[in-house]
Scaffold this motif. Structure first.
Motif, PDB file in Angstrom:
ATOM      1  N   ALA A  55       0.777  -1.187   0.024  1.00  0.00           N
ATOM      2  CA  ALA A  55       0.083   0.042   0.019  1.00  0.00           C
ATOM      3  C   ALA A  55       0.834   1.287   0.036  1.00  0.00           C
ATOM      4  N   GLU A  59      -3.316   5.514   1.292  1.00  0.00           N
ATOM      5  CA  GLU A  59      -4.111   4.259   0.938  1.00  0.00           C
ATOM      6  C   GLU A  59      -4.771   3.797   2.246  1.00  0.00           C
ATOM      7  N   VAL A  61      -6.162   0.230   4.237  1.00  0.00           N
ATOM      8  CA  VAL A  61      -6.343  -1.275   4.150  1.00  0.00           C
ATOM      9  C   VAL A  61      -6.982  -1.903   5.493  1.00  0.00           C
ATOM     10  N   VAL A  82      -0.088   4.513   6.040  1.00  0.00           N
ATOM     11  CA  VAL A  82      -1.137   3.891   5.482  1.00  0.00           C
ATOM     12  C   VAL A  82      -2.120   3.773   6.718  1.00  0.00           C
ATOM     13  N   HIS A 129      -7.138  -1.731  -0.384  1.00  0.00           N
ATOM     14  CA  HIS A 129      -6.743  -3.180  -0.220  1.00  0.00           C
ATOM     15  C   HIS A 129      -7.419  -4.007   0.937  1.00  0.00           C
TER      16      HIS A 129
END
Length: 260
Positions: A55, A59, A61, A82, A129
């Motif tokens: 990632a 971003e 997850v 992240v 993700h």
């Protein structure tokens, strides 16, 4: 840290009891994590899953079945910037996860909450993700482990493999990645459930040692992409002795990424 849970007050599934726990080092001591002594415990698979997600800063997850937070925290430690989110049905495991987040100073990156992977009432396609380490045993195919947390983690109960993969596909953005670590002898089921929804699959065998059949595989693909699948060279975890190989050591002890 006014909301910090005291170490002697971590709950179990049975109200009013105190669950024996251990404090263990991960990533060469970069993380120290509390986990049940006798229930579900963070494994090598947890660390390998986290190492497989690539990632970028900014971003997001999502991990389904976050447990005590092992994979979420390993990923956050490796990838500053992240945001990592996790859900789990077991409140006492979430208590461990929240304590681990606080004690490893990752509250700005990692958030966990109670939730079921079968509940798809939330907005669709939210995360860049999604990663999962779902139960490896189909219901009725083996003896369920006696510890409740281990039983839920290792054997299908309220959700089966299809439900877990449906959760991933629902939650991830178009062109985002889905990453799964699973038993090698059931990878055909994983691929079948991903078919036509997640493509450009990368399949990495994880061998106990060179010359031995893989017991685990990591499967990663992108939602809405229909590219060809690739069988990668794979990773041998141990050498001729019981020690980790140099490549495995770099991931498990030094926090390096696992490039798929």
């Amino acid at each position: 840290m006014d909301n910090q849970i005291k170490s002697d007050q971590l709950p179990t599934a049975a109200a009013g009891e105190v669950e024996p726990f251990t404090i263990d080092d991960f990533l060469g001591g970069a993380l120290r994590l509390r986990q049940p002594r006798d229930g579900y415990r963070i494994s090598m698979d947890t660390v390998l899953l986290a190492a497989s997600v690539q990632a970028k800063p900014g971003e997001t997850v999502l991990e389904g079945g976050v447990g005590s937070g092992g994979a979420a925290l390993c990923l956050a430690h490796r990838l500053p910037g992240v945001k990592v989110y996790g859900i789990d049905m077991q409140d006492h495991m979430l208590a461990y996860a929240r304590q681990n987040i606080l004690e490893n100073n990752l509250s700005e990156q990692v958030t966990v909450e109670h939730g079921s992977i079968k509940d798809l009432s939330c907005p669709e396609a939210t995360y860049d993700h999604v990663m999962i380490n779902p139960p490896y045993l189909a219901a009725g195919k083996a003896i369920r482990p006696p510890a409740e947390t281990k039983g839920l983690a290792h054997m299908d109960s309220t959700a089966n493999l299809k439900d877990w993969i449906k959760f991933c596909i629902y939650q991830v953005k178009n062109r985002g990645t889905v990453t799964i670590i699973y038993r090698a002898d059931r990878m055909d089921e994983v691929i079948a459930h991903l078919y036509r929804r997640v493509g450009e699959l990368k399949i990495m065998p994880l061998w106990p040692r060179l010359g031995s059949p893989a017991k685990r595989v990591i499967i990663q693909g992108r939602k809405g992409i229909h590219g060809a699948s690739k069988l990668l060279p794979g990773l041998a975890l141990h050498g001729e002795q019981d020690r980790y190989t140099e490549e495995a050591e770099a991931i498990l002890r030094k926090g390096k990424s696992l490039q798929l």
